[in-house]
Design a protein around this motif. Sequence first.
Motif, mmCIF file in Angstrom:
data_model
loop_
_atom_site.group_PDB
_atom_site.id
_atom_site.type_symbol
_atom_site.label_atom_id
_atom_site.label_comp_id
_atom_site.label_asym_id
_atom_site.label_seq_id
_atom_site.Cartn_x
_atom_site.Cartn_y
_atom_site.Cartn_z
ATOM 1 N N GLU A 360 19.511 29.260 28.044
ATOM 2 C CA GLU A 360 18.611 30.412 27.915
ATOM 3 C C GLU A 360 17.801 30.648 29.187
ATOM 4 N N GLN A 361 17.654 29.603 30.006
ATOM 5 C CA GLN A 361 16.832 29.701 31.219
ATOM 6 C C GLN A 361 17.621 30.154 32.442
ATOM 7 N N GLU A 362 18.846 29.645 32.576
ATOM 8 C CA GLU A 362 19.625 29.927 33.786
ATOM 9 C C GLU A 362 21.100 29.595 33.563
ATOM 10 N N THR A 363 21.905 29.894 34.569
ATOM 11 C CA THR A 363 23.330 29.548 34.496
ATOM 12 C C THR A 363 23.478 28.043 34.728
ATOM 13 N N ILE A 364 24.245 27.411 33.858
ATOM 14 C CA ILE A 364 24.367 25.948 33.932
ATOM 15 C C ILE A 364 25.829 25.520 33.928
ATOM 16 N N GLU A 365 26.041 24.301 34.361
ATOM 17 C CA GLU A 365 27.319 23.623 34.184
ATOM 18 C C GLU A 365 27.084 22.424 33.276
ATOM 19 N N VAL A 366 28.032 22.175 32.405
ATOM 20 C CA VAL A 366 27.924 21.051 31.473
ATOM 21 C C VAL A 366 29.020 20.048 31.792
ATOM 22 N N TYR A 367 28.607 18.811 32.032
ATOM 23 C CA TYR A 367 29.541 17.706 32.254
ATOM 24 C C TYR A 367 29.426 16.787 31.052
ATOM 25 N N ALA A 368 30.527 16.541 30.380
ATOM 26 C CA ALA A 368 30.460 15.719 29.167
ATOM 27 C C ALA A 368 31.766 14.978 28.960
ATOM 28 N N THR A 369 31.628 13.804 28.356
ATOM 29 C CA THR A 369 32.815 13.047 27.960
ATOM 30 C C THR A 369 32.510 12.296 26.671
ATOM 31 N N SER A 370 33.496 12.237 25.807
ATOM 32 C CA SER A 370 33.358 11.500 24.547
ATOM 33 C C SER A 370 34.569 10.597 24.397
ATOM 34 N N PHE A 371 34.322 9.355 24.044
ATOM 35 C CA PHE A 371 35.427 8.394 23.987
ATOM 36 C C PHE A 371 35.067 7.234 23.067
ATOM 37 N N ARG A 372 36.058 6.419 22.749
ATOM 38 C CA ARG A 372 35.818 5.214 21.959
ATOM 39 C C ARG A 372 35.440 4.082 22.910
ATOM 40 N N PRO A 373 34.265 3.468 22.726
ATOM 41 C CA PRO A 373 33.861 2.399 23.642
ATOM 42 C C PRO A 373 34.725 1.158 23.460
ATOM 43 N N MET A 374 34.910 0.442 24.540
ATOM 44 C CA MET A 374 35.804 -0.717 24.571
ATOM 45 C C MET A 374 35.478 -1.748 23.483
ATOM 46 N N GLN A 375 34.192 -2.077 23.317
ATOM 47 C CA GLN A 375 33.821 -3.168 22.414
ATOM 48 C C GLN A 375 34.240 -2.894 20.972
ATOM 49 N N THR A 376 33.952 -1.684 20.484
ATOM 50 C CA THR A 376 34.259 -1.392 19.078
ATOM 51 C C THR A 376 35.699 -0.922 18.897
ATOM 52 N N ALA A 377 36.294 -0.334 19.946
ATOM 53 C CA ALA A 377 37.712 0.045 19.854
ATOM 54 C C ALA A 377 38.570 -1.203 19.646
ATOM 55 N N PHE A 378 38.227 -2.290 20.337
ATOM 56 C CA PHE A 378 38.943 -3.554 20.186
ATOM 57 C C PHE A 378 38.877 -4.050 18.745
ATOM 58 N N ALA A 379 37.728 -3.811 18.091
ATOM 59 C CA ALA A 379 37.546 -4.220 16.694
ATOM 60 C C ALA A 379 38.079 -3.165 15.722
ATOM 61 N N ASN A 380 38.765 -2.158 16.275
ATOM 62 C CA ASN A 380 39.393 -1.092 15.487
ATOM 63 C C ASN A 380 38.388 -0.298 14.645
ATOM 64 N N ARG A 381 37.186 -0.117 15.211
ATOM 65 C CA ARG A 381 36.205 0.758 14.558
ATOM 66 C C ARG A 381 36.320 2.150 15.160
ATOM 67 N N PRO A 382 36.024 3.184 14.383
ATOM 68 C CA PRO A 382 36.226 4.561 14.872
ATOM 69 C C PRO A 382 35.069 5.105 15.698
ATOM 70 N N ASP A 383 34.110 4.255 16.073
ATOM 71 C CA ASP A 383 32.921 4.722 16.783
ATOM 72 C C ASP A 383 33.291 5.512 18.037
ATOM 73 N N ARG A 384 32.513 6.566 18.291
ATOM 74 C CA ARG A 384 32.658 7.348 19.519
ATOM 75 C C ARG A 384 31.309 7.432 20.217
ATOM 76 N N VAL A 385 31.350 7.557 21.533
ATOM 77 C CA VAL A 385 30.118 7.777 22.283
ATOM 78 C C VAL A 385 30.209 9.121 22.996
ATOM 79 N N LEU A 386 29.044 9.632 23.390
ATOM 80 C CA LEU A 386 28.976 10.887 24.143
ATOM 81 C C LEU A 386 28.062 10.677 25.339
#
Length: 452
Positions: A360-386
């Motif tokens: 709403e204030q100005e033109t912006i760029e958004v940088y984002a990534t979402s993925f399963r973190p190594m620790q919980t992915a190894f334990a086969n949990r579906p957790d995601r981080v952003l």
Amino acid sequence: MSDFDYDLFVIGGGSGGVRAARVASATGATVGLAEEFRMGGTCVIRGCVPKKLMVFASEYQEMFADARAYGWDVQDGTFNWPTFRTNLDAELDRLEAVYRKMLAGSDVTVHDARATVTGAQEVTLADGTTFSTKHILVATGGRPVLPDMKNADLGITSNDIFLLPDLPKKILIVGGGYIASEFACILNGLGVDVTQFYRGAQILRGFDDEARGLVSEMMIEKGVNLHLGTNVLEMEKHEDGIWVKCSNGSEKVYDQVMFATGRTPNTDGLGLEAVGVDIGRRNEVVVDDYSQTKVPSIYAIGDVTNRVQLTPVAIREGMAFVETVFKGNPTKVDHALIPSAIFTQPEMGTVGLSEEDAREQETIEVYATSFRPMQTAFANRPDRVLMKLVVSKATRKVLGCHIVSPHAGEMIQLAGIAIKMGATKEQFDATCAVHPTISEELVTMRDPVRTA
């Protein structure tokens, strides 16, 4: 020799009031402080500290499962609430004693009583004792309030949750802010069957949409029965618990109903309006940039002013008050770019503007990534981080950082320093990654995912 009993009288023994009292006393001022309940205020006694200890307790259930995935022969135990409560009470007693010791060591005179303002430069204790004082600092904080509905008193608030003799088997939490959402995660982690109602379209209103959306998804994934666009219509006490009828027509009985639907500043019965202090429409003490009220001798800091309801902010306001009044150095509190953390599961850390507000204030760029973190992915949990950065297209400054991840609170404290300094996206990029970590993604996102 002063014409007053005190140079400063502080009403309220929470984090902000205690800090202001101690620092003012160090300047040579005579300081009195009144607290009607327990020293330490909301944060220490019925807020951040006991809540964070409950967060720690609630995380062990998933840790046991993860440990087995990593090869440890670990069996699930059962959570013993009375043991935790006993240890929690002991820790809060210890912390309160620390606060009292700090005040005594700072030559602050403590009055264990309710104090009211009976003049521009006068306070009166509950027993009728009156003190004259050159300055008054109101630091009485805030409190949770029950909604205005029939039988609302059948419910509890966040103040009561730490005092329950037994953990409920089934609880309904009403609200969608950080307090409601944190306790939904905590109790779910402790094995309670948790239902959460929020009347809005998504929890954590006011925070970045993408970040709060992921928190909401993960809460549901972990077992919180979250109902959006839903509210309580009726409540009644039944033999087997509290009967609740909700706005979608369904009915259910819960052991406890917790309302986390709002807080209000503690200004009732303080006598402030009678001496000319303005009270706002949300019950808050109205102050200027220097925390001064319309009555020149009376100041207010912390939650009672309803500016930013965070402990470190109250402490900073207390320090700025002392700089202004006792050190002759008029100091405004900088309320911009305050980092904060929400201790849901997963945690969320945030500083600066959300994508929506920045757009709403100005033109912006958004940088984002979402993925399963190594620790919980190894334990086969579906957790995601952003990991998300909101960047000004014109200046390249990072306007906002939003993290949903284990230890997001720890990360956002450090990211907050860079953003407060005005760091650009290129300066983030010029910083070498620490590998393998979740936080390295903050300095490795090369291309924007969108421009708005």
